[in-house]
Design an enzyme around this catalytic site. Structure first.
Site, PDB file in Angstrom:
ATOM      1  N   GLN B 251      56.688  69.794   0.151  1.00 29.45           N
ATOM      2  CA  GLN B 251      55.850  70.653   0.836  1.00 29.45           C
ATOM      3  C   GLN B 251      56.213  70.427   2.318  1.00 29.45           C
ATOM      4  OE1 GLN B 251      53.898  73.390  -0.162  1.00 29.45           O
ATOM      5  NE2 GLN B 251      55.049  72.634  -1.720  1.00 29.45           N
ATOM      6  N   HIS B 254      58.339  72.645   4.576  1.00 30.35           N
ATOM      7  CA  HIS B 254      57.983  74.077   4.763  1.00 30.35           C
ATOM      8  C   HIS B 254      57.609  74.401   6.100  1.00 30.35           C
ATOM      9  CE1 HIS B 254      58.030  76.371   1.034  1.00 30.35           C
ATOM     10  NE2 HIS B 254      57.468  75.369   0.367  1.00 30.35           N
ATOM     11  N   GLU B 319      45.653  73.336  -2.537  1.00 29.73           N
ATOM     12  CA  GLU B 319      46.630  74.463  -3.059  1.00 29.73           C
ATOM     13  C   GLU B 319      47.258  74.120  -4.224  1.00 29.73           C
ATOM     14  OE1 GLU B 319      49.681  75.446  -0.523  1.00 29.73           O
ATOM     15  OE2 GLU B 319      50.093  77.291  -1.181  1.00 29.73           O
ATOM     16  N   HIS B 320      48.038  73.002  -4.054  1.00 27.36           N
ATOM     17  CA  HIS B 320      48.785  72.409  -5.262  1.00 27.36           C
ATOM     18  C   HIS B 320      48.162  70.999  -5.512  1.00 27.36           C
ATOM     19  CE1 HIS B 320      51.878  74.849  -2.924  1.00 27.36           C
ATOM     20  NE2 HIS B 320      52.217  75.433  -4.370  1.00 27.36           N
ATOM     21  N   ASP B 353      57.052  76.814  -8.150  1.00 23.49           N
ATOM     22  CA  ASP B 353      57.411  77.436  -7.012  1.00 23.49           C
ATOM     23  C   ASP B 353      58.281  78.732  -7.461  1.00 23.49           C
ATOM     24  OD1 ASP B 353      55.999  76.381  -5.119  1.00 23.49           O
ATOM     25  OD2 ASP B 353      57.398  75.136  -4.561  1.00 23.49           O
ATOM     26  N   HIS B 412      14.266 108.960  -7.435  1.00 23.42           N
ATOM     27  CA  HIS B 412      14.974 108.027  -8.406  1.00 23.42           C
ATOM     28  C   HIS B 412      13.849 108.569  -9.570  1.00 23.42           C
ATOM     29  CE1 HIS B 412      17.209 106.434  -5.445  1.00 23.42           C
ATOM     30  NE2 HIS B 412      18.000 105.614  -6.175  1.00 23.42           N
TER      31      HIS B 412
END
Lengths: 421, 421
Positions: B251, B254, B319-320, B353, B412
């Site tokens: 990670q 990235h 996230e992961h 991934d 109504h």
């Protein structure tokens, strides 16, 4: 209402109110103030904007019980029955987590989890609708959300509408706070000493509430920002003008920007409805609002064919669609875009507004092309589950590492290869 | 990496980039220009921002075939196999429309319809990832979306990454345009002579793309705005330091703002991972990026108990999440908030991934509390169906009218009562 020949490409989109620079700046200041000062800011802003000197934020059991006693047994029974129907419809939407397995022993799936907590904004004043409480709270309840917080501004004389409190109690709200406006949104998003933050904020409000929701989006989730109400009626010569006219007016009385449209294959019906609208308008207590809406956003279209009428409806993507034709089910099958579809003579729109069970929080202004009615999925989220077996790993590790290198991500490839040793 | 004792209330939220006033103004101007001038604006802006003089916007069949020929058979086969796995996982999420009936003949239900059209933004340059094309396109395809449009900026020398074009072709994109930035978002949202508008825009992009998506939201739907990537590893003493370290670094490579966290019950593992991270870092081609991320956002926590570690993970909502413990399934059952959960030693994050099937577009920055991985539901919407029977109408019409009057909405009530005559 004038009658027009249906042409291709009709659209009834209205501009969406996005607030002035001044309003946006005011909202940002309120959010910051509540973030910094907590409860003290809520008391101060409630005094400033609502003119009410609160002695506490939370509504007590006693106040709720008094509200229940203040409503007639008949009204309480109706709210309870509506709640039962809404609960039952939304529980049918529940999904299970699932896992699929393959021969290598790999398991993949989705774990479905309710949100921990949800905040429901309920407007005060004349727009304090118990039906709106039921429609916003019960899908969260059905989804399994444990903590459901309601916020609503106090009336000038203090206190909250008894019907709203009763609906909150019946729907299963767990905490109620007497605070409204952007300051209530701030409290729900960031938390204060008294109000713990939530994960999602839903419910309608004025422009300040809408701007505040937009601003806190990302820190918490929000529902869609609703525009003025819309109804489209798709009818053939089997429809009864008096009934169609009454349905068009039921939306028009909401708001001077509400939109009522009839698309019909029958010129006779079109003429009958136009006459009936005029007649019934004169007898309505909210005539002024309804007349303004009908004059500005009311349209009657005559279509050459049912197919043409259907494709016009798909172009409109209306919030509410009534289909009053010989075979409404077959017509429904061809509708691609609509928030809620009411079929046949007895499915007048107010049936769905209050009672049948489906939600009345619906996508407006053409967003039914890509949005849905409020539903159980809005209060749950999914996590992917990946349990790769040793066998699958060994069979695929070279391919995975090669894919990572194709993207130039060497550390990704090495995370795979380190396991091959 | 330093090793810390786990305390309550850890959070690794990073501030979300929301753009400067200047960037926002520039984006608004671009949107307006494309709205007013259409294709001409796209050509002009592509020249200005990408330095490329396009002679046409649309990528031809010929260019796509050349891209396919430019890739090795091995890479093509891997992309095809990954696409097959992703397609299969997402097709398992498909739901049917449903109707429930009751004894009175009333029918209620949900009609589920794919969106008509979707636009997928694919970044250019070094961030041109074929896996991202597969992950954004295939859920739309599985949902039944007919028209899937890809936009991506041309490289300086013109043209588009062959791997990206090949992935688009394999995934079933129906149109590809060589245009990027806020101008591409504008074209997708409002349409031009060449590019027809879409209903939803998905895919990652730079700050201009993100701001443009926020701006057009409402006119079209958008996906979430993703933040920098995150991984949390929850491990006991059965985990292997070398493998955990490699996953943390996958990670970190990235983005200098990527976040890598280990929470473990084993101090020995913590120490082993810290040493391994340092060792492996020195061997990485993207060392500079990974080191910056690890230094700023890398953390190792030692927890007193597995329960404590689990509750820290739920607080992070990563996230992961990798769970590498004796009994990962049982731990998974207690995880409430995570985008994707990888179980056991062989479920290294890059498996997900690229290849396993679940989506790699995941909620970041704590939004897994209320958001889900990109999935089939994101490309379908629901319409409520209400067909009230005459019997149900007669049994309930008085209650519905009474509820409407409780809310002061007379028109109504009358829409109901006009049908009782």
């Amino acid at each position: 209402m004038e009658i027009e020949q249906l042409m291709e490409g009709i659209s009834l989109k209205r501009s969406v109110e996005s607030g002035t620079e001044e309003q946006r700046a005011a909202v940002k200041e309120i959010l910051l103030k509540v973030r910094n000062e907590g409860d003290a800011a809520l008391y101060e802003l409630t005094k400033r904007f609502d003119g009410v000197d609160l002695h506490s934020l939370r509504i007590t059991e006693k106040e709720i019980n008094e509200a229940l006693q203040g409503l007639s047994d008949e009204h309480l029974a109706i709210i309870r029955e509506a709640a039962k129907n809404i609960k039952s419809f939304h529980e049918k939407q529940l999904r299970n987590s699932w896992i699929s397995t393959d021969e290598s022993g790999t398991m993949l799936g989705q774990k479905i989890t309710p949100l921990d907590s949800v905040g429901v904004y309920v407007p005060g004043g004349t727009a304090a609708y118990p039906s709106s409480v039921l429609m916003n709270v019960l899908p969260a309840k059905a989804a399994g959300v444990k903590r459901i917080v309601m916020v609503t501004p106090p009336a000038k004389e203090g206190g909250i509408s008894p019907a709203v409190l009763a609906a909150a109690n019946i729907a299963g709200v767990t905490e109620i706070y007497s605070v409204g406006g952007a300051q209530a949104v701030a409290a729900l998003a960031y938390g204060t000493e008294t109000i713990e933050r939530v994960d999602k904020i839903v419910g309608p409000g004025n422009i300040y509430v809408a701007l505040a929701k937009r601003e806190v989006f990302g820190d918490v989730d929000i529902d869609m920002i609703a525009g003025p109400s819309e109804i489209a009626v798709l009818a053939d010569d089997t429809a009864i003008p008096e009934e169609v006219a009454a349905d068009l007016l039921s939306q028009a009385e909401h708001d001077t920007r509400a939109c009522s449209v009839l698309v019909t294959t029958s010129r006779e019906l079109a003429e009958g409805v136009a006459a009936e609208v005029e007649k019934q308008l004169g007898e309505l207590p909210r005539e002024e609002i309804a007349r303004a809406a009908i004059e500005k956003f009311g349209r009657i279209f005559v279509a050459d064919s049912l197919e043409g009428a259907i494709s016009a409806i798909n172009e409109l993507a209306p919030e509410h669609l009534e289909i009053i034709t010989r075979d409404p089910m077959n017509v429904m099958a061809k509708i691609r875009h609509a928030g809620a579809i009411f079929l046949g003579r007895y499915s007048s729109e107010p049936v769905g507004d209050y009672f049948a069970g489906p939600n009345h929080v619906l996508p407006t202004n053409g967003t039914a092309r890509f949005s849905s009615p409020l539903n159980v999925d809005d209060f749950q989220k999914k996590s992917s589950i990946i349990m790769y077996s040793e066998e699958a790993f060994k069979a695929n590790s070279e391919k995975i590492a090669a894919f990572a290198r194709l993207e130039g991500l060497e550390a990704h490839a090495r995370a795979i290869e380190v396991r091959r040793k």
